[in-house]
Design an enzyme around this catalytic site. Sequence first.
Site, PDB file in Angstrom:
ATOM      1  N   TYR A 125       0.805  -1.221   0.000  1.00  0.00           N
ATOM      2  CA  TYR A 125       0.000   0.000   0.000  1.00  0.00           C
ATOM      3  C   TYR A 125       0.837   1.269   0.000  1.00  0.00           C
ATOM      4  O   TYR A 125       0.289   2.367   0.082  1.00  0.00           O
ATOM      5  CB  TYR A 125      -0.941   0.003   1.207  1.00  0.00           C
ATOM      6  CG  TYR A 125      -2.046  -0.997   1.052  1.00  0.00           C
ATOM      7  CD1 TYR A 125      -1.750  -2.357   1.077  1.00  0.00           C
ATOM      8  CD2 TYR A 125      -3.358  -0.625   0.858  1.00  0.00           C
ATOM      9  CE1 TYR A 125      -2.736  -3.303   0.920  1.00  0.00           C
ATOM     10  CE2 TYR A 125      -4.349  -1.564   0.696  1.00  0.00           C
ATOM     11  CZ  TYR A 125      -4.038  -2.898   0.736  1.00  0.00           C
ATOM     12  OH  TYR A 125      -5.020  -3.841   0.574  1.00  0.00           O
ATOM     13  N   LYS A 172       3.387 -14.828   4.761  1.00  0.00           N
ATOM     14  CA  LYS A 172       3.738 -15.753   3.670  1.00  0.00           C
ATOM     15  C   LYS A 172       5.256 -15.788   3.596  1.00  0.00           C
ATOM     16  O   LYS A 172       5.862 -15.508   2.568  1.00  0.00           O
ATOM     17  CB  LYS A 172       3.098 -15.230   2.370  1.00  0.00           C
ATOM     18  CG  LYS A 172       3.192 -16.163   1.191  1.00  0.00           C
ATOM     19  CD  LYS A 172       2.212 -17.299   1.235  1.00  0.00           C
ATOM     20  CE  LYS A 172       2.427 -18.243   0.065  1.00  0.00           C
ATOM     21  NZ  LYS A 172       1.673 -19.502   0.199  1.00  0.00           N
ATOM     22  N   ASP A 205      -1.989 -18.785   3.772  1.00  0.00           N
ATOM     23  CA  ASP A 205      -2.982 -19.509   2.961  1.00  0.00           C
ATOM     24  C   ASP A 205      -3.760 -20.511   3.803  1.00  0.00           C
ATOM     25  O   ASP A 205      -4.996 -20.499   3.831  1.00  0.00           O
ATOM     26  CB  ASP A 205      -2.364 -20.156   1.712  1.00  0.00           C
ATOM     27  CG  ASP A 205      -0.986 -20.725   1.941  1.00  0.00           C
ATOM     28  OD1 ASP A 205      -0.553 -20.798   3.114  1.00  0.00           O
ATOM     29  OD2 ASP A 205      -0.328 -21.105   0.960  1.00  0.00           O
ATOM     30  N   ASP A 229      -6.302  -6.471   4.971  1.00  0.00           N
ATOM     31  CA  ASP A 229      -7.393  -5.824   4.237  1.00  0.00           C
ATOM     32  C   ASP A 229      -8.388  -6.892   3.787  1.00  0.00           C
ATOM     33  O   ASP A 229      -9.607  -6.782   3.995  1.00  0.00           O
ATOM     34  CB  ASP A 229      -6.795  -5.095   3.022  1.00  0.00           C
ATOM     35  CG  ASP A 229      -7.795  -4.191   2.332  1.00  0.00           C
ATOM     36  OD1 ASP A 229      -8.941  -4.079   2.812  1.00  0.00           O
ATOM     37  OD2 ASP A 229      -7.442  -3.597   1.299  1.00  0.00           O
TER      38      ASP A 229
END
Length: 478
Positions: A125, A172, A205, A229
Site C-alpha cells: 500500500y 507468507k 494460505d 485488508d
Amino acid sequence: MTRITVAKGDGIGPEIMDATLNILKAAGAQIEVDEIQVGEKVYLSGNTSGISDESWDIIRKNKIFLKAPITTPQGGGYKSLNVTTRKFLGLYSNVRPCLSLHPFVSTKHPIMDVVIIRENEEDLYAGIEHQQTDEVIQCLKLISRPGCEKIVRYAFEYARVQNRKKVTCFTKDNIMKQTDGLFHQVFDEIAKEYPEIENEHWIIDIGAAKLADTPEIFDVIVMPNLYGDVLSDVAAQIAGSVGLAGSANIGEECAMFEAIHGSAPRRAGQNMANPSGLLQGAIMMLSHLGQNDVAEKIQNAWLKTIEDGVHTYDIYKDGVSKEKVGTHEFAEAVIANLGHKPQILKGVTYSKDQKMILPTYHRKPAQKKDLEGVDLFIHWSGTDPNQLAEIMKHIQHPNISLSMITNRGIKVWPNGFKETFCTDHWRCRFKPAEGNGISKSDIIDLLNQAENHGIDVVKTENLYSFNGVRAYSLGQGQ
Ligand code: NAD
C-alpha cells in the site's frame, strides 16, 4: 472531558451518528464534540481530497476522530479520504473485532470472537508502482522494522489489556523470506516479552482457510496490510455481521474510529439504518480514551438489545427477532438497557486500570552493511536467455561478472529450462569473484558500459549483507 472531532458523513451517516452520540451521552461518556464537514459536499465543491484545511486543523488538535461513512462521488480524481487520513495521521494499526451474535444474528460460526489487527501504512500500500518494460509493471512491497515492531506490539498490548489469551501471526514468509520474514521474526521477538499470552504463526494460505472454516480457534490475529485488508472483510462477513462491525485506526498521536460499512445512500433519511457498526467504533474509542467503564456499560447494553430481539431491518429475522425498529428506536432500546447485562450472549468486562504501553520506536544502532553485488534489470525483447548472456559479455570488469539471469524471479541462465516462459524483463546479477569486493563506482562503470552497448537498464538493485548475513533473495532454482 475529552474533545473529539466528529464527522456525520453522508447517506445514513447523520442518522447513525446521532443515534451513537445519544447512546454515548446517556451512558455518561466524558466527551465534547467538535463537528466537521467531510465527504460528498466537500468533494463536489472542488476539493479532491474531501476535507478542508480547517477540518484537518481540528482533527490534529483534538487527535480523536469519530467518523461516519461518506460517499465518494463517482468519476476520477477523488482521493479516498480513509487512505489519506490513515497515512497523514500515521494511523498504523487497524483493529477490527469480529464477533458472532449467535443465535440472534445468523452465522455458520456460532462461537466466533476474533480480532483482526492489520498493519495499516506499509506493505504493497506504499503506492510505489512503475512500468519498466512493455510487458512488466512492478509494485514495491515495503516492510520496515519500525512498522513491524509497532503493529506486533500493539497486537500483544491489545491482547493483554483486553484479557485475550492468544495472538496469531499470519504471513507468507515461506515465499517472501525477507519482507514477511522480518514481520515473522519481529513477531517471535516481541512474543517473548508476553509469556502469559499464547502465540503462534501460520502461513497465510492455510491460516485464512482455517479462519474461514474454524474461526473459533483464533483470538487476536496480526498481519501485514494486504492480507489484513482481505481477511478483515472475510472475518466480519463470516461472523454474520458486516453491518455490525466497527473499526479503529490507531496512531502514536491520533486515532480514528468508524463503522466498516459505507454510506448506504438508498437507505438514507428513512430512519432504517443500523447504527451498531458506528457504535462499535465509538465503544473502541471510549476504551482508547481510558473510559473503559462507559465502554463496558454500552457494550453490555448493546448485546442485551440484540439478545432481546430488538433488531433493525438488516438483521431482522422472523422467529428470532421480536421487534423491527428504526435507527432512533434501536438507540432508545440500547439506552434503556444501560446498566443491564446480556443473559445468553457473553457480557464483557474491560480492565479498569490497564492502559496499553506503546513505547515510541527508537532506531537501532546501524549494522555493518557490505555491498556484495548488483542486479541490473534489463528491458530486452529477445526470448533466449543464452543470447542475453552473450550480449551481457559486453559488460567487462576484471573482478565482477554475470553470475545469473532470472525472468520474473526464476533462474533462466545458466542451465535454465527451455520450458520456462520469459517476458521482456530480465534480471542480470553481477557479483565479484570470491575474495573481492564491489564498490558503487564499479556499478556506475557497469552501467556506463551497458549504456555504451545499447543495453536498456531499467533499474538497479544493490545486493547487501547486514552484519555478514545475506539480505537479498536468491534466484528461484538457484
Ligand atoms: P454500503 O456499505 O454503503 O452499503 C451496502 C448495502 O449494505 C446497503 O445497500 C445496505 O443495504 C446495507 N447496509 C450498509 N450499512 C448498513 C447499515 N448501517 N444498516 C443497514 N443496512 C446497511 O456499500 P456501498 O453501497 O458499496 O457504498 C456506498 C457508498 O459508501 C459509496 O460511495 C462508497 O464509496 C462509500 N463507502 C464509504 C466507506 C467509509 O466512509 N468508510 C466505506 C465503504 C463504502
